[in-house]
Scaffold this motif. Structure first.
Motif, short mmCIF file in Angstrom:
data_model
loop_
_atom_site.label_atom_id
_atom_site.label_comp_id
_atom_site.label_asym_id
_atom_site.label_seq_id
_atom_site.Cartn_x
_atom_site.Cartn_y
_atom_site.Cartn_z
N GLY A 27 -44.15 -34.59 -17.72
CA GLY A 27 -44.96 -34.28 -18.91
C GLY A 27 -45.26 -32.84 -19.18
O GLY A 27 -46.13 -32.62 -20.16
N LYS A 28 -44.98 -31.91 -18.23
CA LYS A 28 -45.33 -30.55 -18.41
C LYS A 28 -44.29 -29.85 -19.03
O LYS A 28 -43.31 -30.15 -19.19
CB LYS A 28 -45.91 -29.99 -17.09
N GLU A 29 -44.73 -28.64 -19.54
CA GLU A 29 -43.92 -27.59 -20.41
C GLU A 29 -43.51 -26.70 -19.14
O GLU A 29 -44.36 -26.04 -18.45
CB GLU A 29 -44.46 -27.04 -21.44
N ILE A 30 -42.27 -26.13 -19.44
CA ILE A 30 -41.97 -25.37 -18.17
C ILE A 30 -40.89 -24.01 -18.93
O ILE A 30 -40.36 -24.14 -19.91
CB ILE A 30 -40.90 -25.82 -17.38
N ARG A 31 -41.03 -22.93 -17.89
CA ARG A 31 -40.09 -21.90 -18.19
C ARG A 31 -39.61 -21.62 -16.75
O ARG A 31 -40.72 -21.52 -15.88
CB ARG A 31 -40.79 -20.66 -18.85
N THR A 32 -38.23 -21.06 -16.68
CA THR A 32 -37.85 -20.91 -15.29
C THR A 32 -37.15 -19.65 -15.35
O THR A 32 -36.43 -19.30 -16.18
CB THR A 32 -36.86 -21.92 -14.95
N PHE A 33 -37.25 -18.47 -14.33
CA PHE A 33 -36.63 -17.25 -14.18
C PHE A 33 -36.11 -17.36 -12.88
O PHE A 33 -36.65 -17.51 -11.81
CB PHE A 33 -37.77 -16.26 -14.33
N MET A 34 -34.82 -16.44 -12.70
CA MET A 34 -34.60 -15.96 -11.61
C MET A 34 -33.80 -14.61 -11.66
O MET A 34 -33.70 -14.13 -12.96
CB MET A 34 -33.39 -16.89 -11.05
#
Length: 268
Positions: free
Chosen positions: A37-44
């Motif tokens: 239920g959380k909002e995410i952003r992902t970086f690598m």
């Protein structure tokens, strides 16, 4: 009620890099947190061994084009993105010709660590945070996975502590057993400095090595997670002495739920 936002800054994510303990967490943790239920952003990092065509990476022109100055040299910041369809999530990649075009990640074909790994970590951490600002997205939690992300806590807590995107962010750092062996350049501490970073913040860096870099990341974080079953005993002792909220090792079956609960405890 607005969804909590979690920014994942990861050293490795499968399928873009081979499966390891860390790359699997980089892949499945954001998905699990999103499904909770959380909002995410992902970086690598966009390491040069990542096949852009096969993984369908493409440049995000509106986010690219900034220059980051490291050691008096301009380095253009290029942002790419790809989608993991099965997880309904996007991964943003930090790219730069000088730092990430070589066909390897952290060591050369002979197993020697790249001499500019120090500058690469500086560029990566700064690139992620500047891009997050450009996205106009203010994370409640920033979760840093692996030593390549170790400078992000420092920059959030010191250089960006008054920026509305990060002023209220809780920073979590996960320690693994993936140490690098060498000593970084003597002027590493000078290279990493930004406005807001003071000499006193870097006193924990007695030497420019893995243990002290990790201590710096821990000292600037709001919570610490043990990502491998065993970690360096000196770091383990430092975590205890720090008094920071700490989550011990969890296996594949239980870590998503445990990490999610840990985030919630920091946000309460």
């Amino acid at each position: 009620m607005e969804k909590a936002k979690v920014l994942f800054i990861s050293q490795e994510i499968t399928p873009y890099l081979p499966e390891t303990e860390m790359s699997k967490i980089g892949r499945y943790l954001p998905q699990g947190i999103q499904e909770s239920g959380k909002e995410i952003r992902t970086f690598m990092p966009r390491f040069g061994c990542i096949n852009e065509r096969r993984n369908q990476l493409h440049e995000v022109i509106r986010l690219s084009g900034m220059n980051l100055i490291i050691d008096d040299t301009d380095h253009p910041l290029i942002i790419k993105v790809a989608s993991i369809q099965a997880a309904r999530m996007q991964v943003y990649f930090i790219d730069n010709e000088d730092y990430f075009q070589r066909k390897a990640t952290l060591v050369d074909a002979d197993g020697n660590e790249f001499e500019d790994n120090d500058e690469r970590t500086i560029f990566f951490a700064r690139g992620v945070l500047e891009t997050t600002k450009k996205l106009r997205w203010a994370p409640d939690v920033v979760h840093c996975n692996g030593w390549f992300t170790a400078l992000a806590p420092l920059y959030i807590k010191r250089a960006m502590n008054e920026d509305p995107h990060f002023a209220n962010s809780k920073v979590v750092y996960t320690v693994y057993d993936n140490e690098f062996k060498g000593l970084w350049s003597e002027n590493f501490k000078e290279k990493l400095k930004l406005e807001g970073v003071e000499d006193s913040d870097l006193e924990v860096m007695a030497a420019n090595d893995y243990v002290n870099l990790t201590k710096l990341a821990i000292s600037m974080s709001d919570g610490v997670i043990q990502g491998s079953e065993t970690i360096n005993p000196e770091i383990s002792e430092f975590i205890k002495q720090s008094g920071k909220p700490f989550l011990g090792y969890h296996d594949e079956e239980s870590y998503v739920e445990a990490y999610n609960g840990f985030y919630d405890s920091l946000l309460d």
